[in-house]
Design a protein around this motif. Sequence first.
Motif: not given
Length: 86
Positions: A43, A45-46, A49
Amino acid sequence: MLKKTAVVIIRGYQRFISPIKPPTCRFYPTCSQYGLEAFQKHSFIKAFWLTLKRIMKCQPFHPGGVDHVPPVKTKKDRRDEPPRST
């Protein structure tokens, strides 16, 4: 939409900026390739990060080496993990 934008930015970096810089990457795959793979597998966000963590490792005090994007965890993988202690 955000994932596509991130991929376009990374590909632009690979095409226009990376060729004019000397090769200094201490990792395999390179940070930009790692970012592309992260955005393709995870995703937004992942992937953001993971890519940020990878770029933060890119400094003289880190030895570098082989560092692949972690695989996507399925629901079955999460069930098989031991519970986290808090």
